[in-house]
Design an enzyme around this catalytic site. Structure first.
Site, PDB file in Angstrom:
ATOM      1  N   ASN A  16      22.194 145.463  65.588  1.00 24.68           N
ATOM      2  CA  ASN A  16      20.999 146.294  65.710  1.00 24.68           C
ATOM      3  C   ASN A  16      20.097 145.954  64.522  1.00 24.68           C
ATOM      4  O   ASN A  16      20.346 146.401  63.409  1.00 24.68           O
ATOM      5  CB  ASN A  16      21.417 147.775  65.678  1.00 24.68           C
ATOM      6  CG  ASN A  16      20.223 148.710  65.656  1.00 24.68           C
ATOM      7  OD1 ASN A  16      19.087 148.275  65.876  1.00 24.68           O
ATOM      8  ND2 ASN A  16      20.467 149.982  65.408  1.00 24.68           N
ATOM      9  N   TRP A  17      19.069 145.165  64.807  1.00 20.64           N
ATOM     10  CA  TRP A  17      18.201 144.696  63.716  1.00 20.64           C
ATOM     11  C   TRP A  17      17.157 145.733  63.305  1.00 20.64           C
ATOM     12  O   TRP A  17      16.389 145.492  62.376  1.00 20.64           O
ATOM     13  CB  TRP A  17      17.523 143.379  64.105  1.00 20.64           C
ATOM     14  CG  TRP A  17      18.446 142.191  64.012  1.00 20.64           C
ATOM     15  CD1 TRP A  17      19.713 142.174  63.520  1.00 20.64           C
ATOM     16  CD2 TRP A  17      18.147 140.835  64.401  1.00 20.64           C
ATOM     17  NE1 TRP A  17      20.224 140.893  63.588  1.00 20.64           N
ATOM     18  CE2 TRP A  17      19.282 140.058  64.114  1.00 20.64           C
ATOM     19  CE3 TRP A  17      17.023 140.213  64.965  1.00 20.64           C
ATOM     20  CZ2 TRP A  17      19.336 138.688  64.367  1.00 20.64           C
ATOM     21  CZ3 TRP A  17      17.076 138.849  65.226  1.00 20.64           C
ATOM     22  CH2 TRP A  17      18.220 138.096  64.929  1.00 20.64           C
ATOM     23  N   LYS A  18      17.072 146.824  64.027  1.00 20.48           N
ATOM     24  CA  LYS A  18      16.106 147.888  63.688  1.00 20.48           C
ATOM     25  C   LYS A  18      14.717 147.272  63.470  1.00 20.48           C
ATOM     26  O   LYS A  18      14.369 146.313  64.160  1.00 20.48           O
ATOM     27  CB  LYS A  18      16.599 148.668  62.463  1.00 20.48           C
ATOM     28  CG  LYS A  18      18.051 149.133  62.648  1.00 20.48           C
ATOM     29  CD  LYS A  18      18.524 150.130  61.627  1.00 20.48           C
ATOM     30  CE  LYS A  18      19.958 150.519  61.927  1.00 20.48           C
ATOM     31  NZ  LYS A  18      20.471 151.558  61.050  1.00 20.48           N
ATOM     32  N   HIS A 102      19.895 156.085  69.709  1.00 20.78           N
ATOM     33  CA  HIS A 102      20.322 155.870  68.319  1.00 20.78           C
ATOM     34  C   HIS A 102      19.928 157.088  67.483  1.00 20.78           C
ATOM     35  O   HIS A 102      18.891 157.707  67.727  1.00 20.78           O
ATOM     36  CB  HIS A 102      19.663 154.598  67.770  1.00 20.78           C
ATOM     37  CG  HIS A 102      20.218 154.188  66.441  1.00 20.78           C
ATOM     38  ND1 HIS A 102      19.818 154.788  65.275  1.00 20.78           N
ATOM     39  CD2 HIS A 102      21.160 153.279  66.105  1.00 20.78           C
ATOM     40  CE1 HIS A 102      20.508 154.247  64.268  1.00 20.78           C
ATOM     41  NE2 HIS A 102      21.323 153.324  64.748  1.00 20.78           N
ATOM     42  N   GLU A 104      18.593 157.362  64.713  1.00 23.70           N
ATOM     43  CA  GLU A 104      17.241 157.292  64.128  1.00 23.70           C
ATOM     44  C   GLU A 104      16.196 157.681  65.157  1.00 23.70           C
ATOM     45  O   GLU A 104      15.157 158.249  64.820  1.00 23.70           O
ATOM     46  CB  GLU A 104      17.003 155.878  63.563  1.00 23.70           C
ATOM     47  CG  GLU A 104      17.800 155.668  62.279  1.00 23.70           C
ATOM     48  CD  GLU A 104      18.231 154.230  62.021  1.00 23.70           C
ATOM     49  OE1 GLU A 104      17.695 153.303  62.646  1.00 23.70           O
ATOM     50  OE2 GLU A 104      19.135 154.043  61.175  1.00 23.70           O
ATOM     51  N   GLU A 174      28.592 156.638  66.069  1.00 25.47           N
ATOM     52  CA  GLU A 174      27.989 156.329  64.782  1.00 25.47           C
ATOM     53  C   GLU A 174      27.777 157.612  63.995  1.00 25.47           C
ATOM     54  O   GLU A 174      26.759 158.308  64.189  1.00 25.47           O
ATOM     55  CB  GLU A 174      26.631 155.647  64.980  1.00 25.47           C
ATOM     56  CG  GLU A 174      26.701 154.337  65.727  1.00 25.47           C
ATOM     57  CD  GLU A 174      25.504 153.457  65.399  1.00 25.47           C
ATOM     58  OE1 GLU A 174      25.721 152.339  64.930  1.00 25.47           O
ATOM     59  OE2 GLU A 174      24.359 153.900  65.578  1.00 25.47           O
ATOM     60  N   GLY A 180      23.933 153.052  57.203  1.00 28.48           N
ATOM     61  CA  GLY A 180      23.106 152.523  56.125  1.00 28.48           C
ATOM     62  C   GLY A 180      23.447 153.092  54.757  1.00 28.48           C
ATOM     63  O   GLY A 180      22.704 152.894  53.798  1.00 28.48           O
ATOM     64  N   SER A 220      27.878 151.340  58.585  1.00 26.13           N
ATOM     65  CA  SER A 220      28.345 150.546  57.445  1.00 26.13           C
ATOM     66  C   SER A 220      29.530 149.633  57.779  1.00 26.13           C
ATOM     67  O   SER A 220      30.422 149.435  56.957  1.00 26.13           O
ATOM     68  CB  SER A 220      28.671 151.453  56.254  1.00 26.13           C
ATOM     69  OG  SER A 220      27.497 152.142  55.835  1.00 26.13           O
ATOM     70  N   GLY A 242      22.838 146.847  58.932  1.00 30.56           N
ATOM     71  CA  GLY A 242      22.611 146.055  57.725  1.00 30.56           C
ATOM     72  C   GLY A 242      23.361 144.729  57.691  1.00 30.56           C
ATOM     73  O   GLY A 242      22.769 143.678  57.401  1.00 30.56           O
TER      74      GLY A 242
END
Ligand code: PGA
Length: 266
Positions: A16-18, A102, A104, A174, A180, A220, A242
């Site tokens: 997931n490159w966000k 997600h 976020e 998650e 993160g 993470s 990340g």
């Protein structure tokens, strides 16, 4: 449930490159990453770049075993929804997967269990595999509400899924406090929730289907901890933020079976 069931599920590692990586940066990543994982054929690998990079990444992935995914989609077929992207648009660019709900998106963009449910139904209609994200906040974990919160997210998010489609689902557990932050859930903490999710799936869809659905862990994940997470019976892969941004670290995660992980693990 003590069956040794994880062996029947093919591991899935999703990046997931966000909101990271321009098109040239995505291309530079692939130049290194694709040769490094070219021989991996026992793991499903998915890259979820930003929307603008989907088309060029799709071209570079053609003929490889690496699949393309999006990070979000709109639940409507088409229409006056400025800034949104539809399921048909995602399939037309070559997406096979789409991340839905997600944390976020729930936290910053107002997504709810109800909107997540609509998006999952729309994704399935377009033959996209939804990677459905669930997870508790730190306050919820501290208040001992983890299983209740995740249970609600799974039940409400997966309402009314046609039974022919249920096996396709991918769930990503998650914990919000692990995303993160560098603070990974311990394998025992993750396994406890994964098993609880699988029990809900068993309740809703029966044993066979529940054993076929892949449940990823996210939060993470790194080369140093992927092997111990994957050793848990109900952890079938990872959703990686990340550590997926660098070709060597995501490459090591994809090759978790053979990787000699750096000694600083645990
Ligand atoms: P992280 O993100 O690996 O950077 O913790 C995971 C995610 O948000 O999907």
């Amino acid at each position: 449930m003590s069956l040794n069931s994880s062996s029947q599920r093919r591991p899935l590692m999703a990046a997931n490159w966000k909101m990271y990586k321009t098109i040239p940066q995505a291309e530079a990543f692939l130049k290194e990453f694709l040769p490094a994982v070219a021989n991996v054929n026992d793991v499903d690998v998915v890259l979820c770049p930003a929307m603008v990079a989907l088309a060029p990444v799709s071209q570079l992935l053609s003929g490889t075993q690496v699949a393309l995914g999006a990070q979000n989609m709109n639940e409507n077929e088409e229409g006056a929804f400025t800034g949104e992207i539809s399921g048909a648009m995602l399939t037309s660019v070559g997406c096979k997967y789409v991340i839905i709900g997600h944390s976020e998106r729930r936290q910053f963009f107002g997504e709810t269990d109800a909107s997540v449910n609509k998006k999952i139904l729309a994704a399935l209609k377009h033959n996209l595999v939804p990677i459905v994200c669930v997870g508790e906040t730190l306050a919820e974990r501290d208040a001992n509400q983890t299983l209740q919160v995740v249970g609600r997210q799974v039940r409400a998010g997966l309402a009314n899924i046609p039974s022919a489609e249920t096996k396709k689902l991918v769930i990503a557990y998650e914990p919000v406090w692990a995303i993160g932050t560098g603070r990974t859930a311990t394998p025992a903490q993750a396994q406890e929730v994964h098993l609880a999710i699988r029990d809900i799936l068993k309740d809703q869809y029966g044993s066979l289907t529940s054993l076929a659905i892949r449940i990823l862990y996210g939060g993470s994940v790194k080369p140093e901890n992927i092997a111990e997470l994957m050793a848990c019976e109900d952890i079938d892969g990872g959703l990686i933020g990340g550590a997926s941004l660098k070709p060597d670290s995501f490459g090591s995660i994809v090759k978790f079976r053979s990787a000699s992980t750096p000694s600083a693990s645990r």
